[in-house]
Write a protein that holds these residues in place. Structure first.
Motif, PDB file in Angstrom:
ATOM      1  N   GLY A 159      11.791 135.702  23.943  1.00 20.78           N
ATOM      2  CA  GLY A 159      11.666 134.588  24.879  1.00 20.78           C
ATOM      3  C   GLY A 159      12.874 133.667  24.815  1.00 20.78           C
ATOM      4  O   GLY A 159      13.354 133.183  25.848  1.00 20.78           O
ATOM      5  N   VAL A 160      13.387 133.430  23.595  1.00 20.77           N
ATOM      6  CA  VAL A 160      14.613 132.639  23.441  1.00 20.77           C
ATOM      7  C   VAL A 160      15.788 133.353  24.105  1.00 20.77           C
ATOM      8  O   VAL A 160      16.645 132.731  24.745  1.00 20.77           O
ATOM      9  N   ARG A 161      15.832 134.672  23.946  1.00 25.46           N
ATOM     10  CA  ARG A 161      16.883 135.487  24.589  1.00 25.46           C
ATOM     11  C   ARG A 161      16.832 135.341  26.108  1.00 25.46           C
ATOM     12  O   ARG A 161      17.866 135.154  26.761  1.00 25.46           O
ATOM     13  N   HIS A 162      15.645 135.387  26.666  1.00 22.74           N
ATOM     14  CA  HIS A 162      15.486 135.210  28.114  1.00 22.74           C
ATOM     15  C   HIS A 162      15.862 133.795  28.534  1.00 22.74           C
ATOM     16  O   HIS A 162      16.369 133.596  29.649  1.00 22.74           O
ATOM     17  N   LEU A 163      15.600 132.819  27.673  1.00 24.69           N
ATOM     18  CA  LEU A 163      15.950 131.437  27.984  1.00 24.69           C
ATOM     19  C   LEU A 163      17.459 131.275  28.109  1.00 24.69           C
ATOM     20  O   LEU A 163      17.948 130.561  28.999  1.00 24.69           O
ATOM     21  N   PHE A 164      18.216 131.929  27.232  1.00 21.42           N
ATOM     22  CA  PHE A 164      19.676 131.898  27.339  1.00 21.42           C
ATOM     23  C   PHE A 164      20.137 132.551  28.642  1.00 21.42           C
ATOM     24  O   PHE A 164      21.106 132.094  29.259  1.00 21.42           O
ATOM     25  N   TRP A 165      19.463 133.618  29.049  1.00 28.74           N
ATOM     26  CA  TRP A 165      19.813 134.255  30.325  1.00 28.74           C
ATOM     27  C   TRP A 165      19.623 133.290  31.482  1.00 28.74           C
ATOM     28  O   TRP A 165      20.410 133.279  32.430  1.00 28.74           O
ATOM     29  N   ASP A 166      18.560 132.493  31.427  1.00 31.16           N
ATOM     30  CA  ASP A 166      18.289 131.541  32.506  1.00 31.16           C
ATOM     31  C   ASP A 166      19.405 130.522  32.665  1.00 31.16           C
ATOM     32  O   ASP A 166      19.618 129.995  33.760  1.00 31.16           O
ATOM     33  N   PHE A 167      20.124 130.252  31.566  1.00 30.08           N
ATOM     34  CA  PHE A 167      21.256 129.330  31.625  1.00 30.08           C
ATOM     35  C   PHE A 167      22.576 130.059  31.866  1.00 30.08           C
ATOM     36  O   PHE A 167      23.643 129.443  31.836  1.00 30.08           O
ATOM     37  N   GLY A 168      22.506 131.377  32.070  1.00 32.55           N
ATOM     38  CA  GLY A 168      23.693 132.149  32.422  1.00 32.55           C
ATOM     39  C   GLY A 168      24.488 132.691  31.253  1.00 32.55           C
ATOM     40  O   GLY A 168      25.632 133.124  31.432  1.00 32.55           O
ATOM     41  N   TYR A 169      23.911 132.696  30.049  1.00 31.40           N
ATOM     42  CA  TYR A 169      24.624 133.197  28.874  1.00 31.40           C
ATOM     43  C   TYR A 169      24.109 134.587  28.469  1.00 31.40           C
ATOM     44  O   TYR A 169      22.923 134.867  28.583  1.00 31.40           O
ATOM     45  N   GLY A 170      25.034 135.407  27.962  1.00 34.24           N
ATOM     46  CA  GLY A 170      24.665 136.703  27.401  1.00 34.24           C
ATOM     47  C   GLY A 170      24.221 137.742  28.406  1.00 34.24           C
ATOM     48  O   GLY A 170      23.411 138.605  28.075  1.00 34.24           O
ATOM     49  N   LEU A 171      24.758 137.690  29.618  1.00 29.57           N
ATOM     50  CA  LEU A 171      24.322 138.630  30.660  1.00 29.57           C
ATOM     51  C   LEU A 171      25.203 139.866  30.777  1.00 29.57           C
ATOM     52  O   LEU A 171      24.861 140.778  31.529  1.00 29.57           O
ATOM     53  N   ASN A 172      26.342 139.892  30.080  1.00 33.72           N
ATOM     54  CA  ASN A 172      27.164 141.110  30.150  1.00 33.72           C
ATOM     55  C   ASN A 172      26.566 142.197  29.258  1.00 33.72           C
ATOM     56  O   ASN A 172      25.751 141.924  28.371  1.00 33.72           O
ATOM     57  N   LEU A 173      26.972 143.436  29.485  1.00 33.46           N
ATOM     58  CA  LEU A 173      26.352 144.582  28.825  1.00 33.46           C
ATOM     59  C   LEU A 173      26.505 144.541  27.308  1.00 33.46           C
ATOM     60  O   LEU A 173      25.591 144.916  26.573  1.00 33.46           O
ATOM     61  N   GLU A 174      27.648 144.084  26.825  1.00 29.04           N
ATOM     62  CA  GLU A 174      27.873 144.043  25.379  1.00 29.04           C
ATOM     63  C   GLU A 174      26.909 143.056  24.713  1.00 29.04           C
ATOM     64  O   GLU A 174      26.290 143.364  23.683  1.00 29.04           O
ATOM     65  N   ASN A 175      26.767 141.872  25.300  1.00 26.98           N
ATOM     66  CA  ASN A 175      25.852 140.882  24.744  1.00 26.98           C
ATOM     67  C   ASN A 175      24.393 141.309  24.882  1.00 26.98           C
ATOM     68  O   ASN A 175      23.568 141.026  24.006  1.00 26.98           O
ATOM     69  N   LEU A 176      24.072 141.990  25.975  1.00 29.68           N
ATOM     70  CA  LEU A 176      22.705 142.483  26.149  1.00 29.68           C
ATOM     71  C   LEU A 176      22.325 143.448  25.029  1.00 29.68           C
ATOM     72  O   LEU A 176      21.226 143.382  24.477  1.00 29.68           O
ATOM     73  N   LYS A 177      23.255 144.334  24.714  1.00 32.09           N
ATOM     74  CA  LYS A 177      22.987 145.323  23.663  1.00 32.09           C
ATOM     75  C   LYS A 177      22.900 144.657  22.291  1.00 32.09           C
ATOM     76  O   LYS A 177      22.004 144.964  21.490  1.00 32.09           O
ATOM     77  N   THR A 178      23.831 143.736  22.025  1.00 29.67           N
ATOM     78  CA  THR A 178      23.850 143.058  20.720  1.00 29.67           C
ATOM     79  C   THR A 178      22.578 142.243  20.506  1.00 29.67           C
ATOM     80  O   THR A 178      21.946 142.314  19.437  1.00 29.67           O
ATOM     81  N   THR A 179      22.199 141.460  21.511  1.00 27.16           N
ATOM     82  CA  THR A 179      21.002 140.625  21.376  1.00 27.16           C
ATOM     83  C   THR A 179      19.723 141.465  21.335  1.00 27.16           C
ATOM     84  O   THR A 179      18.734 141.051  20.724  1.00 27.16           O
ATOM     85  N   ALA A 180      19.752 142.633  21.963  1.00 27.17           N
ATOM     86  CA  ALA A 180      18.579 143.518  21.921  1.00 27.17           C
ATOM     87  C   ALA A 180      18.332 144.002  20.497  1.00 27.17           C
ATOM     88  O   ALA A 180      17.215 143.925  19.972  1.00 27.17           O
ATOM     89  N   TYR A 181      19.401 144.496  19.842  1.00 23.18           N
ATOM     90  CA  TYR A 181      19.267 144.959  18.459  1.00 23.18           C
ATOM     91  C   TYR A 181      18.921 143.798  17.521  1.00 23.18           C
ATOM     92  O   TYR A 181      18.140 143.957  16.572  1.00 23.18           O
ATOM     93  N   ALA A 182      19.519 142.636  17.780  1.00 25.21           N
ATOM     94  CA  ALA A 182      19.251 141.474  16.937  1.00 25.21           C
ATOM     95  C   ALA A 182      17.791 141.032  17.067  1.00 25.21           C
ATOM     96  O   ALA A 182      17.157 140.644  16.075  1.00 25.21           O
ATOM     97  N   THR A 183      17.252 141.112  18.282  1.00 26.77           N
ATOM     98  CA  THR A 183      15.858 140.722  18.509  1.00 26.77           C
ATOM     99  C   THR A 183      14.901 141.650  17.780  1.00 26.77           C
ATOM    100  O   THR A 183      13.975 141.199  17.099  1.00 26.77           O
ATOM    101  N   VAL A 184      15.135 142.947  17.909  1.00 24.33           N
ATOM    102  CA  VAL A 184      14.256 143.924  17.248  1.00 24.33           C
ATOM    103  C   VAL A 184      14.381 143.823  15.731  1.00 24.33           C
ATOM    104  O   VAL A 184      13.375 143.764  15.006  1.00 24.33           O
TER     105      VAL A 184
END
Length: 199
Positions: A159-184
């Protein structure tokens, strides 16, 4: 080029409908409006537009392309309506589906725990003490705490990850992958800590 020229003319028609234009002067003005050079022709003509605002030739080309597109898909036996089976499974849709699943699990888990809490004669600590008195009781208790903690922690971190997306951060593919692994990874680690933490 001729087709592009026609499209440009049609795109400008709404602003200059019913104007009589000439090719004699490329800088002719009507009041304060400068007529675009693309509207000038070698002879006088009335600029009009049909009900759709698109040239009939352009409409015909678009219609033919649409027919060819669907015939090609039918010949290749592609599904007309997209569905889950035609997409490659990726970490992005996996985490998205898991986020929704954990939300349902939290809601259902709250209901499941609330019913015995109201109906049972003793409070939960009494049952936990009874459970830990067995040989494998602590392992069962830790496993149960982990299974309860994991959906809550994962849903919160994602949910925090999605909140950052709402503000326009972390939407590129590299950040998406990094935050995905970090979340899990973070969800598993924090849940393990909570599972073996004595309250």
């Amino acid at each position: 080029m001729a087709l592009l020229h026609q499209i440009r003319i049609k795109a400008l028609r709404p602003c200059h409908t019913s104007l009589l234009v000439s090719s004699q002067s490329s800088n002719s003005t009507l009041g304060n409006t400068i007529l675009p050079a693309v509207l000038y022709k070698s002879s006088f003509r009335q600029v009009t537009s049909d009900s759709s605002g698109m040239d009939p030739n352009v409409q015909k080309i678009a219609k033919n392309e649409k027919v060819e597109f669907w015939e090609k898909n039918r010949n290749l036996k592609r599904p007309i309506s997209p569905h889950m089976t035609i997409y490659s499974w990726q970490y992005t849709n996996t985490l998205s589906i898991t986020h929704r699943a954990t939300g349902i699990m939290m809601y259902g888990g709250l209901f499941v725990l609330a019913v015995p809490y109201i109906s049972l004669p003793y409070m939960f600590p009494a049952y936990i003490t009874y459970l830990t008195s067995y040989t494998s009781g602590k392992l069962l208790l830790g496993t149960g705490k982990f299974l309860i903690s994991l959906p809550v922690v994962y849903h919160s971190l994602n949910g925090v990850r999605h909140l950052f997306w709402d503000f326009g951060y972390g939407l590129n593919l590299e950040n998406l992958k990094t935050t995905a692994y970090a979340t899990v990874g973070g969800s598993v680690v924090i849940s393990l800590i909570l599972a073996f933490l004595k309250f």
